[in-house]
Design an enzyme around this catalytic site. Structure first.
Site, PDB file in Angstrom:
ATOM      1  N   SER A 157       0.843  -1.187   0.000  1.00 26.94           N
ATOM      2  CA  SER A 157       0.000   0.000   0.000  1.00 26.94           C
ATOM      3  C   SER A 157       0.885   1.245   0.000  1.00 26.94           C
ATOM      4  O   SER A 157       1.706   1.428  -0.899  1.00 26.94           O
ATOM      5  CB  SER A 157      -0.951  -0.019   1.203  1.00 26.94           C
ATOM      6  OG  SER A 157      -1.925   0.993   1.095  1.00 26.94           O
ATOM      7  N   GLU A 187      -1.379  -2.510  -8.282  1.00 20.71           N
ATOM      8  CA  GLU A 187      -2.647  -2.787  -7.607  1.00 20.71           C
ATOM      9  C   GLU A 187      -3.216  -1.466  -7.123  1.00 20.71           C
ATOM     10  O   GLU A 187      -2.503  -0.471  -7.039  1.00 20.71           O
ATOM     11  CB  GLU A 187      -2.431  -3.758  -6.437  1.00 20.71           C
ATOM     12  CG  GLU A 187      -1.421  -3.313  -5.385  1.00 20.71           C
ATOM     13  CD  GLU A 187      -1.999  -2.428  -4.278  1.00 20.71           C
ATOM     14  OE1 GLU A 187      -3.243  -2.347  -4.154  1.00 20.71           O
ATOM     15  OE2 GLU A 187      -1.204  -1.810  -3.550  1.00 20.71           O
ATOM     16  N   HIS A 239      -4.971  -5.018  -2.019  1.00 20.14           N
ATOM     17  CA  HIS A 239      -5.708  -4.841  -0.770  1.00 20.14           C
ATOM     18  C   HIS A 239      -6.768  -5.944  -0.655  1.00 20.14           C
ATOM     19  O   HIS A 239      -7.969  -5.709  -0.784  1.00 20.14           O
ATOM     20  CB  HIS A 239      -6.345  -3.458  -0.733  1.00 20.14           C
ATOM     21  CG  HIS A 239      -5.350  -2.344  -0.575  1.00 20.14           C
ATOM     22  ND1 HIS A 239      -4.468  -2.004  -1.572  1.00 20.14           N
ATOM     23  CD2 HIS A 239      -5.089  -1.514   0.472  1.00 20.14           C
ATOM     24  CE1 HIS A 239      -3.715  -0.991  -1.150  1.00 20.14           C
ATOM     25  NE2 HIS A 239      -4.071  -0.684   0.077  1.00 20.14           N
TER      26      HIS A 239
END
Length: 355
Positions: free
Chosen positions: A148, A255, A325
């Protein structure tokens, strides 16, 4: 000097200056094009090793998530050393910029610490990316992981030092069997692992065909190169900085979460305009969780956006990899050499990512 001659002289001078500038830029680009550092592989983690738990991004407001993270790492067999600022808070960050940078620098300097793991993501890592002691990190290489918002740090450390870092579960992640087994195989057992989505239909509700975690091949084929990437928004935010990865011949993995599709389109446009996409040897598209059209009239679908940007590259590309995630996630070595098979939807490590 007549006005026409003066104008011609000025034009000639400007053109000469532009050529000189272009030559200087070309020399700079050439210098940057040879700047990729040889990879440094951290030692594999083993039971009994000490993990330094740090909070370089968002604050953790409650006590229990930290307790659960520590207990999870202990269940993996590790001892846990908490950063003095692990439970810190400055605004929504896990401490001031200086505190968060110091927590990482001190863990690398501490020879009793075998690896460093982020507690959680959120935001704030870009504020400290220029405050890390990269010379220190290079002298004391060890496991460093997160995902992230940690995309900026795992890529920056890899770019600045050559150390292979890891896009992997964090302390606050769900350490389920899938995620734990992949973490163990890559980081603790030192396997040249094959990363491939699960395909057992019966495990997913006895459907006639697989309906979850499917792979979509945009363009088939195989490609080799060092892995770079992570969260798309954070990755693009590094553009133009000294922490921007080297895209030449690389395998890009991306992502995203909670971004409207038009924003995903804009991020990919930034990569294209920066000349990054055109240098790749292959692309792995992970999970784009809750990336919706949003409000307004009409939108491209994610599939259409990916087709628009990746099909013209004429390189192997597949989507749906267990990266992002999500609860079940791969551990991916940033800077590690891999081969992707876009038809099979797999990532094969070409050598162990740890020593």
């Amino acid at each position: 000097m007549t006005p026409s001659r003066r104008q011609f002289a000025h034009t000639l001078a400007a053109a000469t200056g532009a050529l000189a500038l272009g030559s200087a830029s070309a020399q700079t680009s050439q210098t940057q094009a040879t700047s990729r550092l040889a990879p440094i592989y951290p030692k594999r983690l083993k039971a009994g090793d000490t993990i330094g738990l740090v909070s370089p991004a968002a604050a953790t407001y409650e006590r229990e998530p930290v307790d659960i993270a520590i207990e999870s790492l202990q269940a993996l067999g590790f001892k846990v050393k908490q950063s003095p600022y692990l439970r810190g808070r400055y605004g929504h960050f896990g401490g001031t910029d200086a505190q968060r940078a110091e927590s990482i620098n001190s863990m690398f300097a501490d020879d009793s610490v075998d690896g460093i793991l982020a507690m959680t993501g959120g935001s704030g890592c870009n504020r400290i990316v220029d405050k890390l002691d990269y010379a220190l990190i290079r002298k004391h290489p060890k496991f460093f992981g997160g995902y992230s918002d940690l995309t900026s740090l795992v890529n920056a450390i890899q770019v600045q030092t050559g150390l292979v870092t890891f896009h992997c579960p964090m302390g606050a992640s769900e350490w389920n069997e899938f995620s734990t087994s992949h973490f163990r195989s890559v980081v603790m057992e030192g396997q040249a692992a094959l990363l491939r989505n699960p395909s057992d239909v019966k495990q997913r509700g006895d459907n006639l065909v697989q309906t979850q975690d499917r792979i979509r091949t945009l363009r088939g084929g195989r490609a080799r190169g060092p892995l770079i990437g992570g969260n798309l928004a954070v990755l693009t935010s590094l553009a133009g900085s000294a922490y921007w990865p080297d895209f030449r011949g690389a395998i890009l993995f991306i992502e995203e979460v909670n971004e409207y599709i038009y924003r995903v389109d804009r991020m990919l446009s930034q990569l294209r305009l920066a000349g990054a996409l055109q240098q790749l040897s292959g692309v792995v598209i992970g999970k784009f969780t809750k990336c919706t059209p949003g409000e307004g009239y009409g939108t491209l679908t994610l599939d259409e956006v990916f087709d628009d940007y990746f099909l013209p590259l004429n390189i192997p590309v597949f989507s749906g990899a267990m990266i992002g995630h999500i609860k079940l996630k791969f551990t991916v070595p940033v800077g590690g050499e891999v081969e992707i098979d876009a038809d099979a939807g797999s990532i094969q490590l070409l050598r162990p990512a740890v020593l």
